[in-house]
Scaffold this active site. Sequence first.
Site, PDB file in Angstrom:
ATOM      1  N   LYS A   1       0.849  -1.204   0.000  1.00  0.00           N
ATOM      2  CA  LYS A   1       0.000   0.000   0.000  1.00  0.00           C
ATOM      3  C   LYS A   1       0.878   1.247   0.000  1.00  0.00           C
ATOM      4  O   LYS A   1       1.888   1.299   0.708  1.00  0.00           O
ATOM      5  CB  LYS A   1      -0.912  -0.032   1.228  1.00  0.00           C
ATOM      6  CG  LYS A   1      -1.978   1.047   1.268  1.00  0.00           C
ATOM      7  CD  LYS A   1      -2.871   0.869   2.504  1.00  0.00           C
ATOM      8  CE  LYS A   1      -3.955   1.948   2.599  1.00  0.00           C
ATOM      9  NZ  LYS A   1      -4.738   1.834   3.854  1.00  0.00           N
TER      10      LYS A   1
ATOM     11  N   SER B   1      -9.750   2.104   3.046  1.00  0.00           N
ATOM     12  CA  SER B   1      -8.928   2.834   2.119  1.00  0.00           C
ATOM     13  C   SER B   1      -8.000   1.958   1.288  1.00  0.00           C
ATOM     14  O   SER B   1      -7.523   2.383   0.237  1.00  0.00           O
ATOM     15  CB  SER B   1      -8.081   3.855   2.878  1.00  0.00           C
ATOM     16  OG  SER B   1      -7.175   3.188   3.742  1.00  0.00           O
TER      17      SER B   1
ATOM     18  N   SER C   1      -9.640  -0.320   7.207  1.00  0.00           N
ATOM     19  CA  SER C   1      -9.117  -0.214   5.845  1.00  0.00           C
ATOM     20  C   SER C   1      -8.427  -1.455   5.290  1.00  0.00           C
ATOM     21  O   SER C   1      -8.101  -1.492   4.102  1.00  0.00           O
ATOM     22  CB  SER C   1      -8.155   0.960   5.743  1.00  0.00           C
ATOM     23  OG  SER C   1      -8.874   2.153   5.681  1.00  0.00           O
TER      24      SER C   1
HETATM   25  N1  GLN Z   1     -12.904   4.140   6.325  1.00  0.00           N
HETATM   26  C1  GLN Z   1     -12.373   4.584   7.562  1.00  0.00           C
HETATM   27  C2  GLN Z   1     -12.069   6.051   7.487  1.00  0.00           C
HETATM   28  O1  GLN Z   1     -12.351   6.600   6.494  1.00  0.00           O
HETATM   29  C3  GLN Z   1     -11.163   3.773   7.928  1.00  0.00           C
HETATM   30  C4  GLN Z   1      -9.915   4.253   7.317  1.00  0.00           C
HETATM   31  C5  GLN Z   1      -8.731   3.395   7.651  1.00  0.00           C
HETATM   32  O2  GLN Z   1      -8.822   2.366   8.291  1.00  0.00           O
HETATM   33  N2  GLN Z   1      -7.573   3.878   7.250  1.00  0.00           N
HETATM   34  O3  GLN Z   1     -11.563   6.639   8.379  1.00  0.00           O
END
Ligand code: GLN
Length: 509
Positions: free
Chosen positions: A80, A155, A179
């Site tokens: 990532k 994400s 994410s």
């Molecule tokens: N979707 C969640 C957010 O937008 C989690 C993001 C993540 O785990 N980096 O904060």
Amino acid sequence: MTGLTRLSAAEMATLLRDGEVSSVELTQAHLNRIEAVDGAVHAFLQTLPKVALAEAKAADAARAAGEDLPELAGVPIAVKDVLATKGLKTTCGSKILANWIPAYDATVVRKLREARLPVLGKTNMDEFAMGSSTEHSAYGPTHNPWDLERIPGGSGGGSAAAVAAFEAPLALGSDTGGSIRQPAAVTGTVGAKPTYGQVSRYGLVAMASSLDQVGPVARNVLDTALLHALIGGHDPKDMTSLNEPVPPVADAARQGLAGDVKGMRVGIVQELGGRGYQPGVEDRFHEALEVLRHLGAEIETVSCPSFRFALPAYYLIMPSEASSNLARFDAMRYGIRVEPDAGPVTVESVMGATREAGFGPEVKRRVILGTYALSAGYYDAYYGNALKVRTLIQRDFENAWEDVDVLVSPTSPTTAFKLGEKLDDPLAMYLADVATIPSNLAGIPGLSVPCGLAPDGLPVGFQILAPARADAFLYRVGGALEAVLEDQWGGPLLDRAPALPVATEGADQ
Ligand code: GLN
């Protein structure tokens, strides 16, 4: 050899060890697959064919020289783009870091290099890991290999989609609120968020430091465990790193795969179901519970009343920490520098123009939210209260562990939604993580494993949560579920992903 990209990482490792395939062949097969399908999937922000092949060559040479290599040596991996890679662009899906070339490797990346896993490329993500769909990437969205019109989650949608599309057998992600697990759920892959502190955060670009955790993505439970074991362990460069060995996650996966979950106490979280959860998701989830019951697990329902406040608490704590972490992107130290169109060029005006041009709308929203929540007159009312809720959630977990070994829920309340569907509705987007967020707030580990297809033909994820440091439980339960379900399905669920027919794989050309 054909079909190399369809193998699991553990199978690739066996072929490598037995000299039946080289790391160069494996890496080339994946680079070919990326070439063939990534135009449609867009899982990668950057591929690294030269670097990866050189690493593969070195892995083959080390093996030929009789070096004692870790199990996954020679198996390629995707990373990532939130993890620093020395000498290689690291953008975090943001324009502000469009030109950032880190001078060091994240600890987890260093571990990959030391273990000789060739890095195929850097994967797409929501900007600074803020989002649940990968649509907040400054470089365009990733598409779900099950249906290219749909989101791959976020994400870390790039990492999950790369693995689901057979572009990489393994990938690294980061999980602050879900994410890793939510993208795994909606792409039919397996993803784990380890116990907070078990995997080093050094070189992970910080979003919300008290919640962030690096973790593995793969196509099955054993591969996920093998990668988890490889990246975990104490790191003096991360102050929050646990000074203890990684639990025996791979052994636990094998124990589970052999069907051994008899007597394990499994608690269904009452609050993570019902309203807002698609019936098709709940049906697959309950069928999976029956599988565990048949194997001799004891199933009961547990109430965690504070979980209904988890999402609001997270959306105060996370932006508060993120607004502070993102202050480092000041046009002076990292990334792009933009001068104002008019007026004097001062530190402040350059900072303003750079942040205005460099950050996307979701990042700006969170910086504003976080700054507000931390501001003098509102600190107690917002940030302070959110911290109290965090404690209540931790207590709910503590109480649950008196009765059960693991807690379970659907990973995501819905299957993959359509690209664009929630882009104008931040709250709807935030709800995608309603089931994953409590574990981040408590620092406990979580795993998502596929449990079948909803009536819309899209994958559903089954989430397993365990007490801090009991990561092995996740893999035991996950392995048991996977073994039975794959038997029922006649093979891995991903073999049925329709959007990218096997034809595109051809002969790994
Ligand atoms: N979707 C969640 C957010 O937008 C989690 C993001 C993540 O785990 N980096 O904060």
